[in-house]
Enzyme design. Structure first.
Site, mmCIF file in Angstrom:
data_model
loop_
_atom_site.group_PDB
_atom_site.id
_atom_site.type_symbol
_atom_site.label_atom_id
_atom_site.label_comp_id
_atom_site.label_asym_id
_atom_site.label_seq_id
_atom_site.Cartn_x
_atom_site.Cartn_y
_atom_site.Cartn_z
ATOM 1 N N LYS A 197 8.110 -44.112 -22.253
ATOM 2 C CA LYS A 197 8.500 -43.228 -23.321
ATOM 3 C C LYS A 197 8.770 -41.801 -22.812
ATOM 4 O O LYS A 197 9.466 -41.021 -23.453
ATOM 5 C CB LYS A 197 7.356 -43.135 -24.349
ATOM 6 C CG LYS A 197 6.926 -44.422 -24.960
ATOM 7 C CD LYS A 197 5.717 -44.154 -25.887
ATOM 8 C CE LYS A 197 5.053 -45.454 -26.275
ATOM 9 N NZ LYS A 197 3.807 -45.190 -27.052
ATOM 10 N N GLY A 198 8.160 -41.467 -21.685
ATOM 11 C CA GLY A 198 8.090 -40.066 -21.254
ATOM 12 C C GLY A 198 9.398 -39.312 -21.155
ATOM 13 O O GLY A 198 9.443 -38.105 -21.334
ATOM 14 N N GLU A 252 14.075 -39.908 -15.703
ATOM 15 C CA GLU A 252 12.631 -40.102 -15.833
ATOM 16 C C GLU A 252 11.935 -38.746 -15.973
ATOM 17 O O GLU A 252 12.461 -37.721 -15.548
ATOM 18 C CB GLU A 252 12.139 -40.889 -14.594
ATOM 19 C CG GLU A 252 10.652 -41.026 -14.420
ATOM 20 C CD GLU A 252 9.935 -41.818 -15.500
ATOM 21 O OE1 GLU A 252 10.146 -41.531 -16.685
ATOM 22 O OE2 GLU A 252 9.128 -42.694 -15.154
ATOM 23 N N ASP A 253 10.758 -38.762 -16.582
ATOM 24 C CA ASP A 253 10.033 -37.503 -16.771
ATOM 25 C C ASP A 253 9.451 -36.976 -15.464
ATOM 26 O O ASP A 253 9.594 -35.803 -15.136
ATOM 27 C CB ASP A 253 8.921 -37.668 -17.837
ATOM 28 C CG ASP A 253 7.973 -38.839 -17.579
ATOM 29 O OD1 ASP A 253 8.130 -39.565 -16.567
ATOM 30 O OD2 ASP A 253 7.063 -39.045 -18.400
ATOM 31 N N ASP A 259 5.573 -39.679 -9.470
ATOM 32 C CA ASP A 259 4.217 -39.435 -8.998
ATOM 33 C C ASP A 259 4.030 -40.259 -7.709
ATOM 34 O O ASP A 259 4.409 -39.830 -6.633
ATOM 35 C CB ASP A 259 3.277 -39.838 -10.139
ATOM 36 C CG ASP A 259 1.832 -39.475 -9.903
ATOM 37 O OD1 ASP A 259 1.571 -38.491 -9.224
ATOM 38 O OD2 ASP A 259 0.954 -40.201 -10.406
ATOM 39 N N LYS A 297 6.188 -34.804 -8.077
ATOM 40 C CA LYS A 297 4.918 -34.454 -7.413
ATOM 41 C C LYS A 297 4.895 -35.159 -6.058
ATOM 42 O O LYS A 297 4.236 -36.187 -5.903
ATOM 43 C CB LYS A 297 3.723 -34.948 -8.247
ATOM 44 C CG LYS A 297 3.448 -34.133 -9.488
ATOM 45 C CD LYS A 297 2.026 -34.313 -10.009
ATOM 46 C CE LYS A 297 1.881 -35.535 -10.855
ATOM 47 N NZ LYS A 297 0.676 -35.517 -11.717
ATOM 48 N N PHE A 355 -2.141 -32.475 -13.160
ATOM 49 C CA PHE A 355 -1.780 -33.336 -14.282
ATOM 50 C C PHE A 355 -1.146 -32.464 -15.359
ATOM 51 O O PHE A 355 -1.738 -31.493 -15.822
ATOM 52 C CB PHE A 355 -2.985 -34.096 -14.833
ATOM 53 C CG PHE A 355 -2.564 -35.236 -15.708
ATOM 54 C CD1 PHE A 355 -2.175 -36.452 -15.154
ATOM 55 C CD2 PHE A 355 -2.495 -35.078 -17.089
ATOM 56 C CE1 PHE A 355 -1.740 -37.492 -15.955
ATOM 57 C CE2 PHE A 355 -2.059 -36.114 -17.906
ATOM 58 C CZ PHE A 355 -1.686 -37.330 -17.332
ATOM 59 N N ASP A 397 2.646 -37.293 -21.603
ATOM 60 C CA ASP A 397 1.439 -37.445 -22.416
ATOM 61 C C ASP A 397 0.168 -37.525 -21.586
ATOM 62 O O ASP A 397 0.198 -37.714 -20.372
ATOM 63 C CB ASP A 397 1.540 -38.742 -23.237
ATOM 64 C CG ASP A 397 1.316 -39.972 -22.364
ATOM 65 O OD1 ASP A 397 1.956 -40.077 -21.301
ATOM 66 O OD2 ASP A 397 0.484 -40.826 -22.730
ATOM 67 N N ARG A 454 2.973 -35.162 -26.319
ATOM 68 C CA ARG A 454 4.376 -35.405 -25.955
ATOM 69 C C ARG A 454 5.344 -34.420 -26.605
ATOM 70 O O ARG A 454 6.396 -34.129 -26.063
ATOM 71 C CB ARG A 454 4.796 -36.824 -26.358
ATOM 72 C CG ARG A 454 4.166 -37.933 -25.511
ATOM 73 C CD ARG A 454 4.933 -39.229 -25.753
ATOM 74 N NE ARG A 454 4.210 -40.413 -25.322
ATOM 75 C CZ ARG A 454 4.247 -40.891 -24.071
ATOM 76 N NH1 ARG A 454 4.950 -40.292 -23.153
ATOM 77 N NH2 ARG A 454 3.566 -41.989 -23.769
HETATM 78 P P1 IMP Z 1 4.474 -43.433 -10.597
HETATM 79 O O1 IMP Z 1 4.818 -44.873 -10.620
HETATM 80 O O2 IMP Z 1 3.103 -43.187 -10.060
HETATM 81 O O3 IMP Z 1 5.512 -42.554 -9.928
HETATM 82 O O4 IMP Z 1 4.289 -43.033 -12.094
HETATM 83 C C1 IMP Z 1 5.120 -42.315 -12.836
HETATM 84 C C2 IMP Z 1 4.554 -42.304 -14.242
HETATM 85 O O5 IMP Z 1 3.194 -41.873 -14.278
HETATM 86 C C3 IMP Z 1 5.327 -41.302 -15.054
HETATM 87 O O6 IMP Z 1 6.439 -41.890 -15.664
HETATM 88 C C4 IMP Z 1 4.285 -40.842 -16.051
HETATM 89 O O7 IMP Z 1 4.297 -41.702 -17.155
HETATM 90 C C5 IMP Z 1 2.963 -40.980 -15.342
HETATM 91 N N1 IMP Z 1 2.512 -39.672 -14.808
HETATM 92 C C6 IMP Z 1 2.385 -39.303 -13.526
HETATM 93 N N2 IMP Z 1 1.937 -38.044 -13.407
HETATM 94 C C7 IMP Z 1 1.784 -37.579 -14.650
HETATM 95 C C8 IMP Z 1 1.345 -36.316 -15.201
HETATM 96 O O8 IMP Z 1 1.035 -35.328 -14.507
HETATM 97 N N3 IMP Z 1 1.328 -36.243 -16.561
HETATM 98 C C9 IMP Z 1 1.670 -37.274 -17.364
HETATM 99 N N4 IMP Z 1 2.086 -38.467 -16.906
HETATM 100 C C10 IMP Z 1 2.137 -38.620 -15.553
HETATM 101 MG MG MG Z 2 6.879 -42.214 -17.685
#
Ligand code: IMP
Ligand code: MG
Length: 166
Positions: free
Chosen positions: A36-37, A91-92, A95, A123, A144, A151, A157
């Site tokens: 959803k982000g 994408e938002d 990570d 990040k 974070f 969220d 959000r």
């Molecule tokens: P990844 O697979 O670890 O890159 O995850 C990405 C997802 O983790 C993003 O789409 C977010 O939904 C969530 N996420 C990672 N860091 C944050 C943060 O600082 N705040 C909120 N959601 C996060």
């Molecule tokens: Mg996301």
């Protein structure tokens, strides 16, 4: 909660990204938002594009165990036929990189002409798999963050800015 990226900085960055991307996709593109982000960033971003744009969404869920690599489940796939199209995933935040690596691999099988990723936030310190987004709004430290679509347990959000939760 502290404001980390204020509204005006976000507006300026979204415009800058949209101008750059519009000039690179003059023949149009399919924008796929990751639910959803990405919904807030995507809505602002597509309204600033000056090239033809088609909208679709994808939804995944991740089961992140303690310190495991995480397993991704596809919950909703896009409905537009991507064969031969220029596709941009929006994408938002990136990570660990696991979610977008999975999504890119999944969409590549649909045979698009090109496949790139635009992330509002990055990040890089947290990466567990090699993943480099093609376009990034802001590179941030390992904090974070919430708001502007992001969220914490489904809260925050709708904040119109990015905030840190410490
Ligand atoms: P990844 O697979 O670890 O890159 O995850 C990405 C997802 O983790 C993003 O789409 C977010 O939904 C969530 N996420 C990672 N860091 C944050 C943060 O600082 N705040 C909120 N959601 C996060
Ligand atoms: Mg996301």
């Amino acid at each position: 909660m502290k404001v980390f990226i204020p509204r005006n900085d976000i507006k300026r960055k979204v415009k800058e990204l949209a101008e750059k991307i519009s000039s690179e996709y003059e023949n149009g593109l399919v924008v796929i938002g990751v639910l959803k982000g990405a919904f807030v960033f995507m809505a602002d971003f597509v309204r600033q594009l000056t090239c033809p744009v088609y909208i679709d969404f994808i939804k995944v869920s991740s089961y992140k165990g303690k310190e495991t690599t995480g397993e991704i489940n596809l919950e909703l796939s896009c409905s537009i036929d991507l064969k031969g199209k220029d596709v941009l995933v929006v994408e938002d935040i990136v990570d660990t990189g696991i979610t977008l690596s999975f999504i890119k691999e999944f969409l590549a099988e649909k045979d698009p002409k090109s496949l790139k990723v635009c992330c509002f936030l990055d990040k890089p310190e947290r990466r567990k798999v090699d993943f480099i987004p093609d376009y990034v709004g802001f590179t941030i430290p390992n904090r974070f963050v919430v708001g502007y679509g992001l969220d914490c347990s489904e809260e925050y959000r709708s904040l119109p800015y990015i905030a840190t939760l410490d």
